[in-house]
Design a protein around this motif. Sequence first.
Motif, PDB file in Angstrom:
ATOM      1  N   ARG A  86     -32.678 -13.630 -23.942  1.00 18.76           N
ATOM      2  CA  ARG A  86     -31.984 -14.081 -22.731  1.00 18.76           C
ATOM      3  C   ARG A  86     -32.950 -14.833 -21.815  1.00 18.76           C
ATOM      4  NH1 ARG A  86     -28.846  -9.880 -23.666  1.00 18.76           N
ATOM      5  NH2 ARG A  86     -30.131  -8.298 -22.643  1.00 18.76           N
ATOM      6  N   LYS A  87     -34.181 -14.337 -21.709  1.00 17.13           N
ATOM      7  CA  LYS A  87     -35.181 -15.027 -20.883  1.00 17.13           C
ATOM      8  C   LYS A  87     -35.545 -16.385 -21.464  1.00 17.13           C
ATOM      9  CE  LYS A  87     -37.175 -10.735 -19.239  1.00 17.13           C
ATOM     10  NZ  LYS A  87     -38.248  -9.758 -19.397  1.00 17.13           N
ATOM     11  N   GLU A  88     -35.343 -16.543 -22.777  1.00 12.30           N
ATOM     12  CA  GLU A  88     -35.640 -17.810 -23.459  1.00 12.30           C
ATOM     13  C   GLU A  88     -34.423 -18.737 -23.500  1.00 12.30           C
ATOM     14  OE1 GLU A  88     -38.714 -18.718 -25.240  1.00 12.30           O
ATOM     15  OE2 GLU A  88     -39.395 -17.212 -23.810  1.00 12.30           O
ATOM     16  N   GLY A  89     -33.329 -18.346 -22.852  1.00  8.04           N
ATOM     17  CA  GLY A  89     -32.125 -19.172 -22.830  1.00  8.04           C
ATOM     18  C   GLY A  89     -31.114 -18.830 -23.904  1.00  8.04           C
ATOM     19  N   SER A  90     -31.257 -17.672 -24.527  1.00  4.65           N
ATOM     20  CA  SER A  90     -30.345 -17.175 -25.568  1.00  4.65           C
ATOM     21  C   SER A  90     -30.151 -18.146 -26.731  1.00  4.65           C
ATOM     22  CB  SER A  90     -28.978 -16.813 -24.964  1.00  4.65           C
ATOM     23  OG  SER A  90     -29.124 -15.787 -24.022  1.00  4.65           O
ATOM     24  N   PRO A  91     -31.244 -18.642 -27.327  1.00  2.00           N
ATOM     25  CA  PRO A  91     -31.068 -19.523 -28.483  1.00  2.00           C
ATOM     26  C   PRO A  91     -30.611 -18.720 -29.700  1.00  2.00           C
ATOM     27  CG  PRO A  91     -33.380 -18.967 -28.240  1.00  2.00           C
ATOM     28  CD  PRO A  91     -32.662 -18.356 -27.056  1.00  2.00           C
ATOM     29  N   GLN A 131     -33.772 -27.502 -33.448  1.00  3.42           N
ATOM     30  CA  GLN A 131     -33.679 -26.560 -32.327  1.00  3.42           C
ATOM     31  C   GLN A 131     -35.070 -26.104 -31.902  1.00  3.42           C
ATOM     32  OE1 GLN A 131     -30.851 -23.207 -32.527  1.00  3.42           O
ATOM     33  NE2 GLN A 131     -32.572 -21.885 -31.966  1.00  3.42           N
TER      34      GLN A 131
END
Length: 198
Positions: A86-91, A131
């Motif tokens: 989540r802290k990484e933007g939820s990839p 990605q």
Amino acid sequence: ILPVYPFLSLWAGSASAAGLKSGKIGIKVGTILLTAWYVLGTLLVFPRYLSYFNEFVTPSAEGYHYFVDSNIDWGQGLKALGDYLRKEGSPPIYLSYFGCSDPAMYGIRFKPVLMVTCANVGPGEDIAAGQSPLYFAVSVTNRVGLYYKPHNVFPWLDQRKPVKVFMDSIWLYDVTNDPEGKARLEAITSASPPPPAR
């Protein structure tokens, strides 16, 4: 042997109390040192109690050299992995998970890779070409290949260091700039082999 543990705890408590009441200074000091060792060991391993072995197997993240499956890997790292992502933007990530919880319950978007699970996870999400960041998370039981034939399914990870290890059970690798790793993951997922039964 589990029913014996409450009685061992009672015995240890009464022995400690007797040691502290003892008139012998050596017994008192020994009791205090053993109690301090117990308290310190408990604090140092927090919150990884499930994967803890003993002071001779330290850090507990190295326990997989001795035992896997229920001894160290019950999916307890899923929540921490979800928080990190989540802290990484939820990839979306490649995920080789061992356990029965659905990783999606923790907000993890993933493409399954040889999962050994009793959760109904479906085909997962697509990973976009190019990605960034691109992660591969693998449960330690799958990492050592306990339920695979042959066991060494991920030998290419031997030369790579995980970015993070969550609760001693899930290892996260960054394969963003790793053409060989990406190719191997794409080949595994496109072949769609049936996951091993658990």
